[in-house]
Design an enzyme around this catalytic site. Structure first.
Site, PDB file in Angstrom:
ATOM      1  N   GLY A  59     -66.832 -22.720 -10.196  1.00 51.82           N
ATOM      2  CA  GLY A  59     -66.957 -21.977  -8.694  1.00 51.82           C
ATOM      3  C   GLY A  59     -66.278 -20.208  -8.918  1.00 51.82           C
ATOM      4  N   GLY A  95     -67.152 -17.795  -6.593  1.00 50.84           N
ATOM      5  CA  GLY A  95     -67.177 -17.869  -5.232  1.00 50.84           C
ATOM      6  C   GLY A  95     -65.325 -16.871  -4.690  1.00 50.84           C
ATOM      7  N   ILE A 128     -61.942 -17.074  -4.722  1.00 56.20           N
ATOM      8  CA  ILE A 128     -60.750 -17.019  -5.925  1.00 56.20           C
ATOM      9  C   ILE A 128     -60.846 -16.484  -6.726  1.00 56.20           C
ATOM     10  CG2 ILE A 128     -59.273 -18.423  -6.930  1.00 56.20           C
ATOM     11  CD1 ILE A 128     -59.064 -20.770  -4.151  1.00 56.20           C
ATOM     12  N   GLY A 129     -62.717 -16.989  -8.035  1.00 53.68           N
ATOM     13  CA  GLY A 129     -62.762 -16.478  -8.964  1.00 53.68           C
ATOM     14  C   GLY A 129     -62.683 -15.113  -8.806  1.00 53.68           C
ATOM     15  N   GLN A 189     -67.110 -33.333 -13.931  1.00 53.74           N
ATOM     16  CA  GLN A 189     -66.400 -32.428 -15.045  1.00 53.74           C
ATOM     17  C   GLN A 189     -65.634 -33.181 -15.896  1.00 53.74           C
ATOM     18  OE1 GLN A 189     -65.017 -29.516 -12.219  1.00 53.74           O
ATOM     19  NE2 GLN A 189     -67.428 -28.981 -11.627  1.00 53.74           N
ATOM     20  N   VAL A 237     -57.498 -26.057  -9.292  1.00 55.72           N
ATOM     21  CA  VAL A 237     -56.810 -25.602  -8.400  1.00 55.72           C
ATOM     22  C   VAL A 237     -57.776 -25.792  -7.049  1.00 55.72           C
ATOM     23  CG1 VAL A 237     -57.442 -23.566  -7.518  1.00 55.72           C
ATOM     24  CG2 VAL A 237     -56.604 -23.847  -9.739  1.00 55.72           C
ATOM     25  N   ASN A 296     -59.470 -27.643  -3.835  1.00 55.32           N
ATOM     26  CA  ASN A 296     -58.116 -29.085  -3.440  1.00 55.32           C
ATOM     27  C   ASN A 296     -59.320 -30.255  -2.911  1.00 55.32           C
ATOM     28  OD1 ASN A 296     -56.024 -27.798  -2.708  1.00 55.32           O
ATOM     29  ND2 ASN A 296     -56.977 -26.587  -1.234  1.00 55.32           N
ATOM     30  N   HIS A 337     -49.967 -31.228  -2.891  1.00 49.02           N
ATOM     31  CA  HIS A 337     -50.680 -29.041  -2.639  1.00 49.02           C
ATOM     32  C   HIS A 337     -51.058 -29.793  -1.305  1.00 49.02           C
ATOM     33  CE1 HIS A 337     -51.716 -24.949  -2.733  1.00 49.02           C
ATOM     34  NE2 HIS A 337     -52.696 -26.442  -2.442  1.00 49.02           N
TER      35      HIS A 337
END
Length: 328
Positions: A11, A14, A16-17, A114, A131, A133, A189
């Protein structure tokens, strides 16, 4: 100069990336003397690959001395080849009208694939942080899909909850966040996680004694930390990206370089401690040293805490049973 460490980020283009990659390349995650090779995975559609190319161009334009190379790909086996660290950020977000169980199943497909790719091509001591969700269950799926890797290689990110709880305590006490130690976040989380300051200290003094307000704990502190992500979406119109990236860097940095005896929260496979069934990926207090984490054991669990721990465990068990048929 040290040999470069290979870091995969999924990702990668994105939100966060984008908040993560420049900090990794500048040495904030693995140290200011540690070169890195970034191996970046994005979806195969044209838009995602174009965005990834743009991010890689920007990384080039920063001329980071520690950035020893980059790979951009839509193939997990290329991205995970010989990697030392994997940050699995990319996940299917929940769309309008999507049931939670549908989201679980969509992500189960991603993390099964993955996990299998990691099993096939990553280094045997690869450190994996999930990370995306639902992070705990996605980490569990990846772990179960990688039978040749040590389960301890797989972790889920609860550091964002941990950092959110630290900052709420700091605001309540009017004391610097850096002086707070021995905070724990138990569980999933998700809004069910349980931030627990019963053992926490601020500059060595008990926070429980200083606050001494169970009504604030149950009515304000726990729900504020639990619903912080939703509050940020409401305010920003987008989910928390920079704070999530920051937490990922904190998590991996402490895991690789050590927490210097401080307690940190990591989602790790249970060894049966605290009544959590073995193999469930659950937020626990840990200390880290020499690239290994150790659970903080034998903390007393009072009735109030047990109720919260039971609730977050029940949610994790439900998630796990919702995907178990995909894991053989």
């Amino acid at each position: 100069m040290k040999a470069p460490v290979r870091v995969a980020v999924t990702g990668a283009a994105g939100q966060i990336g984008y908040a993560l990659l420049f900090r990794i390349a500048s040495g904030e995650m693995l140290g200011k003397d540690q070169p890195v090779i970034l191996q970046l995975l994005e979806l195969s559609n044209e838009k995602a690959q174009a965005a990834l190319k743009g991010v890689m161009m920007e990384l080039e334009d920063c001329a980071f001395p520690l950035l020893a190379g980059m790979v951009g790909t839509d193939d997990a086996e290329v991205a995970f080849k010989d990697i030392d660290v994997a940050l699995l950020v990319g996940a299917r977000p929940r769309g309008p009208g999507m049931e939670r169980k549908d989201l679980l199943l969509e992500n189960a497909k991603i993390f099964t694939a993955q996990g299998a790719a990691l099993n096939k091509v990553a280094k045997r001591d690869v450190k994996v942080l999930v990370v995306g969700n639902p992070a705990n269950t996605n980490a569990y799926i990846a772990m179960e899909s990688a039978p040749d890797l040590n389960p301890k290689n797989f972790t889920a990110m609860l550091r964002l909850d941990h950092n959110r709880a630290l900052s709420q305590l700091s605001l309540k006490l009017g004391k610097p966040v850096g002086g707070i130690e021995k905070l724990v976040v138990w569980g999933n989380h998700s809004p069910t996680m349980y931030p627990d300051y019963r053992f926490a200290t601020s500059d060595g003094a008990s926070i429980g004694d200083a606050i001494n307000d169970q009504e604030w704990n149950a009515g304000t502190f726990i729900p504020t930390v639990g619903k912080r992500g939703a509050a940020i979406i409401e305010a920003r119109g987008l989910s928390s990206a920079a704070s999530a990236a920051n937490a990922a860097i904190d998590h991996v940095r402490d895991w690789v370089l050590g927490s210097n005896g401080k307690w940190v929260t990591m989602g790790v496979p249970s060894d049966g401690s605290y009544g959590i069934p073995e193999g469930v990926i659950f937020g626990f207090p840990v200390t880290t040293e020499n690239g290994q984490y150790t659970l903080v054991k034998d903390l007393p669990i009072d009735d109030f805490s047990q109720k919260y721990i039971d609730k977050t465990l029940a949610e994790l068990e439900e998630e796990r049973s919702g995907v178990s048929h995909l894991l053989g």
